[in-house]
Design a protein around this motif. Structure first.
Motif, PDB file in Angstrom:
ATOM      1  N   UNK A 138       0.819  -1.115  -0.055  1.00 45.05           N
ATOM      2  CA  UNK A 138       0.026  -0.027   0.116  1.00 45.05           C
ATOM      3  C   UNK A 138       0.778   1.180   0.092  1.00 45.05           C
ATOM      4  N   UNK A 139       1.933   1.306   0.371  1.00 47.28           N
ATOM      5  CA  UNK A 139       3.019   2.525   0.434  1.00 47.28           C
ATOM      6  C   UNK A 139       3.445   2.850  -1.063  1.00 47.28           C
ATOM      7  N   UNK A 140       3.295   1.917  -1.993  1.00 48.20           N
ATOM      8  CA  UNK A 140       3.712   2.166  -3.440  1.00 48.20           C
ATOM      9  C   UNK A 140       3.040   3.518  -3.984  1.00 48.20           C
ATOM     10  N   UNK A 141       3.743   4.238  -4.514  1.00 47.42           N
ATOM     11  CA  UNK A 141       2.919   5.244  -5.244  1.00 47.42           C
ATOM     12  C   UNK A 141       2.356   4.694  -6.609  1.00 47.42           C
ATOM     13  N   UNK A 142       1.189   5.362  -6.995  1.00 47.21           N
ATOM     14  CA  UNK A 142       0.681   4.899  -8.301  1.00 47.21           C
ATOM     15  C   UNK A 142       1.560   5.083  -9.639  1.00 47.21           C
ATOM     16  N   UNK A 143       2.746   5.927  -9.428  1.00 45.49           N
ATOM     17  CA  UNK A 143       3.913   5.965 -10.535  1.00 45.49           C
ATOM     18  C   UNK A 143       4.674   4.959 -10.459  1.00 45.49           C
ATOM     19  N   UNK A 144       5.211   4.570  -9.275  1.00 44.72           N
ATOM     20  CA  UNK A 144       5.953   3.164  -8.955  1.00 44.72           C
ATOM     21  C   UNK A 144       5.422   2.038  -9.476  1.00 44.72           C
TER      22      UNK A 144
END
Length: 173
Positions: A160-166
């Motif tokens: 859940x900590x991953x950004x949408x860009x990543x």
């Protein structure tokens, strides 16, 4: 624990569930670590893998619940299925020669924050980083943007900590 200098292989489940093992010095001659060899060694805190090691077998360090420090040799090409699953690794420097990250290799490594995928990667297995709840940054080398790299199903599910860009950069591999 210090192993004999001439030792070249550690067999399957050799130290499995050795709860009192906190540190082990692996000999430079070591070329093979078997399936589950150090799995469930709940007190093992650190491991420095020798330079002649080119592959880690399945579940080699699975559920080593105190393992926070792993140093990989530059020539390590394969990290097997569930090799470090459920380990509290926070800092992970994958080797430059790595080509394969097996299924569930780092599944449940909840303290892992950042991941740099090496340019040599050719396969990321299913659920490889599933449940890495603190994983916030994944760096994908520019050369991989033009390559097709198989990324298994659910490889980054539960992050859940991953950004949408990543997540998009990973999805397009």
């Amino acid at each position: 624990m210090i192993l004999p200098a001439a030792l070249t292989a550690i067999g399957d489940y050799a130290f499995h569930t050795c709860g009192s093992l906190t540190k082990i010095e692996l000999p430079a001659a070591l070329t093979s670590i078997g399936r589950g060899a150090f799995g469930c060694c709940s007190s093992l805190e650190s491991i420095h893998l020798p330079s002649k090691l080119h592959a880690l077998d399945e579940a080699a360090f699975f559920a080593c619940t105190s393992l926070v420090d792993v140093r990989f040799p530059d020539g390590l090409a394969i990290i097997g299925a569930a090799a470090f699953g459920e380990c509290p690794l926070a800092d992970l420097a994958l080797p430059a020669a790595l080509t394969i990250i097996g299924h569930r290799a780092f599944d449940g490594c909840t303290r892992l924050v950042e991941l740099n995928i090496p340019a040599t990667i050719t396969f990321i297995g299913h659920s490889a980083f599933r449940g890495c709840t603190s994983l916030a940054k994944v760096c994908v080398p520019a050369n991989l943007a033009t390559e097709i790299v198989p990324v298994g199903e659910d490889a980054f599910t539960g992050c859940p900590s991953l950004s949408p860009e990543a997540y998009e950069a990973i999805r397009t591999l």
